[in-house]
Design a protein around this motif. Structure first.
Motif, PDB file in Angstrom:
ATOM      1  N   GLU A  42     -22.256  64.901  16.160  1.00  0.00           N
ATOM      2  CA  GLU A  42     -23.126  66.494  16.143  1.00  0.00           C
ATOM      3  C   GLU A  42     -24.070  66.822  17.581  1.00  0.00           C
ATOM      4  O   GLU A  42     -24.110  68.212  17.569  1.00  0.00           O
ATOM      5  N   LEU A  43     -24.202  66.155  18.875  1.00  0.00           N
ATOM      6  CA  LEU A  43     -24.240  66.362  19.883  1.00  0.00           C
ATOM      7  C   LEU A  43     -23.320  66.888  20.776  1.00  0.00           C
ATOM      8  O   LEU A  43     -23.625  67.987  21.751  1.00  0.00           O
ATOM      9  N   ALA A  46     -23.478  70.054  19.045  1.00  0.00           N
ATOM     10  CA  ALA A  46     -24.629  71.954  19.326  1.00  0.00           C
ATOM     11  C   ALA A  46     -25.092  70.843  20.398  1.00  0.00           C
ATOM     12  O   ALA A  46     -26.248  69.902  20.451  1.00  0.00           O
ATOM     13  N   ARG A  48     -27.655  71.408  22.701  1.00  0.00           N
ATOM     14  CA  ARG A  48     -29.023  71.724  23.021  1.00  0.00           C
ATOM     15  C   ARG A  48     -30.093  70.918  21.774  1.00  0.00           C
ATOM     16  O   ARG A  48     -29.629  72.087  21.175  1.00  0.00           O
ATOM     17  N   THR A  49     -30.077  70.188  21.305  1.00  0.00           N
ATOM     18  CA  THR A  49     -30.787  69.823  20.063  1.00  0.00           C
ATOM     19  C   THR A  49     -31.342  68.636  20.741  1.00  0.00           C
ATOM     20  O   THR A  49     -31.711  68.089  21.966  1.00  0.00           O
ATOM     21  N   ASP A  50     -32.532  68.449  19.563  1.00  0.00           N
ATOM     22  CA  ASP A  50     -33.579  66.790  19.245  1.00  0.00           C
ATOM     23  C   ASP A  50     -33.515  66.056  18.622  1.00  0.00           C
ATOM     24  O   ASP A  50     -32.523  66.254  17.714  1.00  0.00           O
ATOM     25  N   ASP A  53     -33.733  67.510  14.592  1.00  0.00           N
ATOM     26  CA  ASP A  53     -32.922  68.185  15.289  1.00  0.00           C
ATOM     27  C   ASP A  53     -31.581  67.074  13.961  1.00  0.00           C
ATOM     28  O   ASP A  53     -31.012  67.614  13.049  1.00  0.00           O
ATOM     29  N   LEU A  54     -31.120  65.996  14.800  1.00  0.00           N
ATOM     30  CA  LEU A  54     -30.221  65.454  14.277  1.00  0.00           C
ATOM     31  C   LEU A  54     -30.656  64.459  13.167  1.00  0.00           C
ATOM     32  O   LEU A  54     -29.688  64.659  12.228  1.00  0.00           O
ATOM     33  N   SER A  83     -38.838  68.455  25.741  1.00  0.00           N
ATOM     34  CA  SER A  83     -38.778  69.725  25.537  1.00  0.00           C
ATOM     35  C   SER A  83     -39.041  70.710  26.218  1.00  0.00           C
ATOM     36  O   SER A  83     -40.537  70.620  26.179  1.00  0.00           O
ATOM     37  N   ARG A  91     -35.092  66.333  24.366  1.00  0.00           N
ATOM     38  CA  ARG A  91     -34.474  66.692  24.078  1.00  0.00           C
ATOM     39  C   ARG A  91     -33.120  65.366  24.347  1.00  0.00           C
ATOM     40  O   ARG A  91     -33.215  64.428  24.911  1.00  0.00           O
TER      41      ARG A  91
END
Length: 313
Positions: A42-43, A46, A48-50, A53-54, A83, A91
């Protein structure tokens, strides 16, 4: 329901064994667990995630995810920063080492899955792909939008699909008998055997890689006239404007091909289709009762003038 649950659980056991076979003797995800590997995936896709979100994407317990990210950070696979949009969020991004680890896992998975697919006969792979798409559609229940629909020309097998789906749907929804299938087969067969691509065309509406609608434009017996035939939209794909787009495609094509008129024949029980025809400017020119396809019906002729009288364009 009991049989359905049993079959579903049996499939889950079977598929778990299939997934296990992918990893047999090769430690596909080593040195990470399956869940840790999924977080890396997933990382990687994507960037730019936090953590929130995960957690939502993977349906993970927040504490469990936190432990995974702590391990990754200690191993130099990820870095966490505040973030910019929300100071309460952190993030999460892969480092160069993390991207290398994710790439290695992805390479192993591609290789193992490819080997498994090699065991499936080439002729059966399309059937397997369709079955997997069907499971995702039924269980994921992601809302579809008109942008998900693509109009394209027919591919091998699509003309047969038009015959089969027309026969099945009109029998299920209106009680038509087998003579309707015979009519559709003749229409499609004549097109397949002899048609001018500059003056006649078929459109297939595709959603998630499968056909969900169709329409045809063919030459009519009357000079300068085209005929719209076999408009169909699958029940699960209705409400996305597919019928309107298919009719619009026929109108645009017939006009550009230089036809003077576009006509069609339908029955008054097909109320939704009639509303579409009206929206595109068709007018009812005649109607008469008839007995066809095992039913008493009221047939209708509709016409759309594509060029004004005296127009050179």
């Amino acid at each position: 329901m009991t049989v359905t649950v049993q079959e579903f659980r049996a499939f889950n056991r079977f598929y778990t064994n299939v997934i296990g076979a992918l990893d047999y003797g090769r430690r596909l995800y080593a040195p990470y667990s399956l869940t840790e590997s999924r977080v890396l995936y997933e990382l990687a896709h994507a960037p730019r995630t936090d953590a929130a979100d995960l957690r939502a994407a993977l349906s993970l317990d927040s504490g469990y995810l936190s432990r995974i990210l702590n391990r990754f950070e200690q191993d130099g696979l990820v870095e966490r920063t505040p973030s910019e949009e929300d100071s309460r969020r952190r993030r999460v991004a892969l480092t160069a080492r993390g991207r290398e680890a994710a790439g290695l896992l992805d390479e192993r998975a591609q290789e193992s899955t490819g080997e498994l697919l090699e065991s499936v006969a080439p002729a059966d792979r399309a059937r397997l792909a369709e079955a997997m798409r069907a499971m995702r559609d039924l269980l994921e229940k992601r809302p579809r939008t008109p942008d998900d629909v693509v109009l394209r020309g027919p591919q091998p097998g699509d003309l047969g699909w038009i015959v089969q789906r027309n026969a099945a749907l009109y029998t299920a929804e209106h009680g038509f008998d087998v003579t309707y299938e015979g009519l559709v087969a003749r229409i499609v067969g004549e097109y397949a055997e002899d048609h001018d691509p500059n003056l006649e065309r078929v459109w297939i509406a595709e959603l998630d890689g499968r056909a969900v609608g169709c329409v045809m434009c063919v030459r009519d017996e009357a000079p300068g006239t085209a005929r719209l035939r076999l408009l169909l939209v699958e029940p699960e794909a209705r409400g996305l404007g597919i019928g309107d787009r298919l009719v619009g495609a026929v109108v645009d094509f017939a006009r550009e091909a230089g036809y003077d008129d576009l006509v069609l024949w339908t029955n008054d029980i097909l109320a939704t289709a009639r509303h579409i025809y009206r929206r595109h400017g068709f007018t009812l020119t005649a109607e008469r009762p008839h007995h066809s396809f095992g039913k008493d019906l009221n047939g209708q002729d509709w016409r759309l003038a594509l060029r004004q009288v005296g127009s050179e364009t």
